[in-house]
Design a protein around this motif. Structure first.
Motif, PDB file in Angstrom:
ATOM      1  N   ASP A  63      21.591 -39.779  17.716  1.00  0.00           N
ATOM      2  CA  ASP A  63      20.891 -39.670  18.995  1.00  0.00           C
ATOM      3  C   ASP A  63      20.662 -41.062  19.589  1.00  0.00           C
ATOM      4  OD1 ASP A  63      18.618 -40.834  17.786  1.00  0.00           O
ATOM      5  OD2 ASP A  63      17.652 -38.903  17.440  1.00  0.00           O
ATOM      6  N   PHE A  64      20.061 -41.087  20.791  1.00  0.00           N
ATOM      7  CA  PHE A  64      19.907 -42.333  21.535  1.00  0.00           C
ATOM      8  C   PHE A  64      19.174 -43.394  20.724  1.00  0.00           C
ATOM      9  CE2 PHE A  64      17.663 -45.224  24.332  1.00  0.00           C
ATOM     10  CZ  PHE A  64      18.620 -45.559  25.274  1.00  0.00           C
ATOM     11  N   ARG A  65      18.076 -43.030  20.120  1.00  0.00           N
ATOM     12  CA  ARG A  65      17.259 -44.016  19.401  1.00  0.00           C
ATOM     13  C   ARG A  65      18.012 -44.583  18.201  1.00  0.00           C
ATOM     14  NH1 ARG A  65      13.978 -39.872  20.997  1.00  0.00           N
ATOM     15  NH2 ARG A  65      12.288 -40.403  22.439  1.00  0.00           N
ATOM     16  N   GLN A  66      18.753 -43.735  17.497  1.00  0.00           N
ATOM     17  CA  GLN A  66      19.530 -44.216  16.363  1.00  0.00           C
ATOM     18  C   GLN A  66      20.635 -45.159  16.828  1.00  0.00           C
ATOM     19  OE1 GLN A  66      20.517 -40.221  15.011  1.00  0.00           O
ATOM     20  NE2 GLN A  66      19.368 -40.533  13.129  1.00  0.00           N
ATOM     21  N   ARG A  67      21.320 -44.785  17.905  1.00  0.00           N
ATOM     22  CA  ARG A  67      22.423 -45.610  18.400  1.00  0.00           C
ATOM     23  C   ARG A  67      21.928 -46.928  18.986  1.00  0.00           C
ATOM     24  NH1 ARG A  67      24.559 -43.820  22.589  1.00  0.00           N
ATOM     25  NH2 ARG A  67      23.349 -41.946  23.009  1.00  0.00           N
ATOM     26  N   GLN A  68      20.717 -46.922  19.535  1.00  0.00           N
ATOM     27  CA  GLN A  68      20.168 -48.145  20.112  1.00  0.00           C
ATOM     28  C   GLN A  68      19.987 -49.224  19.042  1.00  0.00           C
ATOM     29  OE1 GLN A  68      16.217 -47.867  21.909  1.00  0.00           O
ATOM     30  NE2 GLN A  68      16.962 -49.025  23.667  1.00  0.00           N
ATOM     31  N   ASP A  69      19.720 -48.812  17.824  1.00  0.00           N
ATOM     32  CA  ASP A  69      19.520 -49.763  16.729  1.00  0.00           C
ATOM     33  C   ASP A  69      20.828 -50.247  16.110  1.00  0.00           C
ATOM     34  OD1 ASP A  69      16.773 -49.600  17.001  1.00  0.00           O
ATOM     35  OD2 ASP A  69      16.562 -47.989  15.524  1.00  0.00           O
ATOM     36  N   GLU A  70      21.933 -49.544  16.380  1.00  0.00           N
ATOM     37  CA  GLU A  70      23.226 -49.954  15.828  1.00  0.00           C
ATOM     38  C   GLU A  70      23.780 -51.144  16.615  1.00  0.00           C
ATOM     39  OE1 GLU A  70      25.555 -46.437  16.207  1.00  0.00           O
ATOM     40  OE2 GLU A  70      24.603 -45.419  14.515  1.00  0.00           O
TER      41      GLU A  70
END
Length: 250
Positions: A63-70
C-alpha cells in the motif's frame, strides 16, 4: 538447496525489495540463468510473483505507506531535484506516486497552485501557507489513497498546468508503464494538459514492465533518476528517449 527451499527464500526476498533480477538469483543461490528463470515461472504459476523484465516483482503490491518507505532516500533526492524545475507561481499537476509525495518539503517558499487526486499529497500541500490546493474528486482507492474514475479525468479538463510531476512505476523499452489502468489514464490526461512533464524514477523502476502503458518517453521533458547510465540506456532501448535526463546522485 532444493527448488522448494529456494522458491520460499525468493518469495521472502521479494517482501523486502520491489525487484529481484535473474542475475540476483544466480549470484545468491549459485544457480544457472535457466534454473533461475524456471524458479520464477514456478513462483508466477503459484501466484506469488509477477514476471518483470529480467526478474520479478511481488504479486501483491504494497500500500501507499509501505511503498513510501521503500527507497526513501532516493525518492527524497529525486523530489528535491524536481523542485528546481518548478517556478514560483506555477500551476502543478501531481500524480499519486510516493516519490512525488516527498515534494512538499522542498517547495515551502514557493507560491503554487497544486492539482492532485492524491489524498496524502493534497494534505501535505494544504499545510503550506503559499499553496492553493485543488483535489480531483472520485472514488478513493484505499490501498493507494488517490481518487480515480471518470470524474477525475473530466475535472482535469478544467485546468492547464505549467508542469506535471509523475512518478514512474516502470520504464521499459522507451515506455512508461504502471500497474493500474486508471492510474495510467490519469497520468495520460495530466501529460496532455501540461506544458512540461517531469518523470521521477528511482533505479528500481528502470527495466520494469507492468501491464498498462502511460505513453512514450518522448512525451517526457525531463527524466529524473538515480540509476546508472547503463540502466537508463537499457530502459529506453528500442524506443524513444526523453528530451533530457537529469541524473541525481545519492
Amino acid at each position: 538447496m532444493d527448488q522448494d527451499a529456494r522458491l520460499q527464500q525468493i518469495a521472502q526476498w521479494l517482501q523486502s525489495q520491489p525487484l529481484v533480477t535473474v542475475r540476483d538469483i544466480c549470484e545468491r543461490f549459485g544457480v544457472s540463468r535457466d534454473t533461475a528463470r524456471r524458479d520464477l515461472v514456478k513462483l508466477q504459476e503459484q501466484g506469488t510473483i509477477m514476471r518483470a523484465r529480467g526478474g520479478a516483482v511481488p504479486a501483491a503490491v504494497p500500500d501507499f505507506r509501505q511503498r513510501q518507505d521503500e527507497q526513501a532516500e532516493s525518492k527524497r533526492a529525486l523530489a528535491a531535484a524536481a523542485a528546481s524545475y518548478i517556478r514560483d507561481g506555477a500551476t502543478v499537476f501531481l500524480d499519486a506516486s510516493t516519490t512525488v509525495s516527498y515534494l512538499a518539503e522542498f517547495v515551502k517558499e514557493k507560491r503554487l497552485t497544486v492539482v492532485t487526486a492524491s489524498v496524502p499529497i493534497a494534505r501535505s500541500f494544504a499545510e503550506l501557507e503559499g499553496t492553493d490546493v485543488y483535489t480531483l474528486g472520485g472514488r478513493v482507492n484505499k490501498r493507494d489513497l488517490y481518487a480515480s474514475g471518470s470524474m477525475v479525468i473530466a475535472m482535469l479538463d478544467y485546468f492547464r498546468a505549467d508542469v506535471a510531476l509523475l512518478g514512474a512505476c516502470g520504464v521499459y523499452r522507451g515506455e512508461m508503464t504502471v500497474q493500474d489502468a486508471e492510474d495510467a489514464m490519469i497520468k495520460q490526461k495530466m501529460i496532455a494538459r501540461s506544458d512540461e512533464v517531469l518523470l521521477l524514477a528511482d533505479r528500481t523502476k528502470l527495466g520494469m514492465r507492468l501491464p498498462f502503458s502511460v505513453g512514450a518517453l518522448e512525451d517526457v521533458d525531463v527524466l529524473l533518476t538515480d540509476a546508472p547510465a547503463e540502466a537508463v540506456q537499457q530502459a529506453k532501448a528500442g524506443g524513444a528517449a526523453p528530451k533530457h535526463i537529469h541524473t541525481v546522485g545519492i
